[in-house]
Design an enzyme around this catalytic site. Structure first.
Site, short mmCIF file in Angstrom:
data_model
loop_
_atom_site.label_atom_id
_atom_site.label_comp_id
_atom_site.label_asym_id
_atom_site.label_seq_id
_atom_site.Cartn_x
_atom_site.Cartn_y
_atom_site.Cartn_z
CG ASP A 184 -66.10 24.09 68.44
OD1 ASP A 184 -66.76 22.76 67.87
OD2 ASP A 184 -65.09 24.91 67.98
NE ARG A 227 -66.80 21.33 65.86
CZ ARG A 227 -66.14 21.99 64.78
NH1 ARG A 227 -66.21 21.32 63.44
NH2 ARG A 227 -65.54 23.31 64.78
CG ASN A 235 -67.37 26.06 64.38
OD1 ASN A 235 -66.60 26.80 64.12
ND2 ASN A 235 -67.62 25.31 65.79
CE LYS A 269 -62.70 32.14 71.05
NZ LYS A 269 -63.36 30.74 71.00
CE LYS A 326 -63.28 31.95 66.63
NZ LYS A 326 -63.51 31.41 65.27
NE ARG A 362 -52.99 26.45 68.28
CZ ARG A 362 -52.18 26.50 66.97
NH1 ARG A 362 -52.76 27.68 66.03
NH2 ARG A 362 -51.11 26.07 66.90
CD GLU A 382 -64.83 28.93 67.96
OE1 GLU A 382 -64.86 28.35 66.60
OE2 GLU A 382 -63.82 29.57 68.11
NE ARG A 437 -62.52 19.93 67.93
CZ ARG A 437 -63.02 21.10 67.59
NH1 ARG A 437 -62.89 21.15 66.17
NH2 ARG A 437 -63.55 22.08 67.92
#
Length: 319
Positions: free
Chosen positions: A275, A213, A285, A163, A127, A235, A283, A227
């Protein structure tokens, strides 16, 4: 390439969704090439006097729910027996997770090639790492101060996404608008009464069209999946019910990938899930990014093949 011994530090293999899990796809590809596949879980890792070792299972895998693997051998072995180790334990990045990233570095000689490097994983909070590039991120506030958080929410008429810093899979993500009478209560819960910092980000309306993604292998984009959130949810995470949809990379997304590539490779972060919503990175990841299986299916490609190519190349260069 001669036969390699590839290790996977991951969650229990019994719990893996064989039709979705990216780690399982990597294991299948490694097996297809004739490499030996070993896996172990975080609690099986230890320091044995002079070196890191783990109770490892040598397995064969197959994409069959309910009977996805057979154990060929199980024994305690030093991590130095591995040519490469895929660090694929799912978040949360808690104390046990951090301890594991330290343990795998302890050796008395040869170490495996790490994908991803444990130092890089510790350095790149999923994050927070993107905030090194503030011009690529939506407006963001990270604090435990509820007055500042309340002010941020009030100033963003379109809404705010809240979040947890250590969250994953869409868990604990809240959409909040100015004037919501739940605001103070939600901020109290999320910050644990002001004792825990959280992420507040300006809401991006483009998220209704989907959260993209992008999978980066060795710093280069190898595919992407959009997504799309359900109608009754905000979400897009597939773990939270988001629908995978075929997509293409935009010029802006390629620019974002190129900007962060040096910072990733400098830290040995070779397999990354980026993301993006609209024109903004949200983000980075690095623990166990998913999306490989969906990209394979939607684009008729083999992303896991590129990852195993990289592992073979890195091991070959070290030899």
């Amino acid at each position: 390439m001669s036969t390699l011994t590839l290790g996977f530090l991951m969650d229990p293999l019994e719990t893996v969704r064989v039709d979705h899990d990216s780690t399982f796809a990597l294991m299948l590809e490694a097996q297809r090439r004739g490499h030996q596949v070993r896996y172990f879980e975080q609690p099986w890792l230890r320091f044995g006097g002079s070196r890191a070792e783990a109770r490892m299972r040598t397995v064969t895998v197959r994409r069959e729910p309910g009977r996805a693997f057979d154990v060929l051998d199980e024994r305690v072995s030093p991590l130095s027996d591995l040519d490469a180790l895929f660090m694929r334990k799912d978040p949360p990045v808690d104390a046990d997770f951090i301890q594991a990233t330290h343990l795998v570095e302890l050796h008395n000689g040869r170490t495996p090639v790490f994908i991803n490097n444990p130092v890089g994983i510790r350095d790149a909070n999923e994050k927070l790492f993107g905030l090194r590039f503030p011009d690529l991120m939506p407006e963001t506030l990270i604090t435990r101060n509820m007055v500042d958080l309340s002010r941020f929410v009030t100033e963003h008429a379109a809404g705010t996404i809240l979040k947890p810093v250590e969250g994953f899979g869409g868990q604990g993500i809240i959409f909040l608008q100015p004037g919501d009478r739940n605001m103070r209560s939600l901020l109290e819960v999320l910050t644990v009464g002001g004792r825990k910092a959280i992420v507040a980000q300006a809401y991006l309306p483009e998220s209704r069209q989907g959260d993209k993604r992008i999978i980066l292998v060795d710093g280069e984009p190898c595919g992407a999946v959009l997504r799309v959130p359900a109608q009754d949810d905000h979400r897009g995470n597939m773990a939270a019910g988001g629908k995978p949809v075929k997509t293409e990379l935009t010029a802006r997304e390629r620019e974002i990938c190129a900007r962060i590539k040096p910072a990733l490779l400098e830290r040995g972060l070779y397999l990354v899930g980026l993301d993006v919503i609209g024109d903004w990175m949200t983000e980075v990841n690095v623990t166990s990014p998913t999306g490989i299986v969906e990209i394979d299916q939607l684009d008729q490609v083999n992303v896991e093949g590129k990852v195993i190519d990289l592992a073979e190349r890195l091991v070959g260069a070290r030899r």
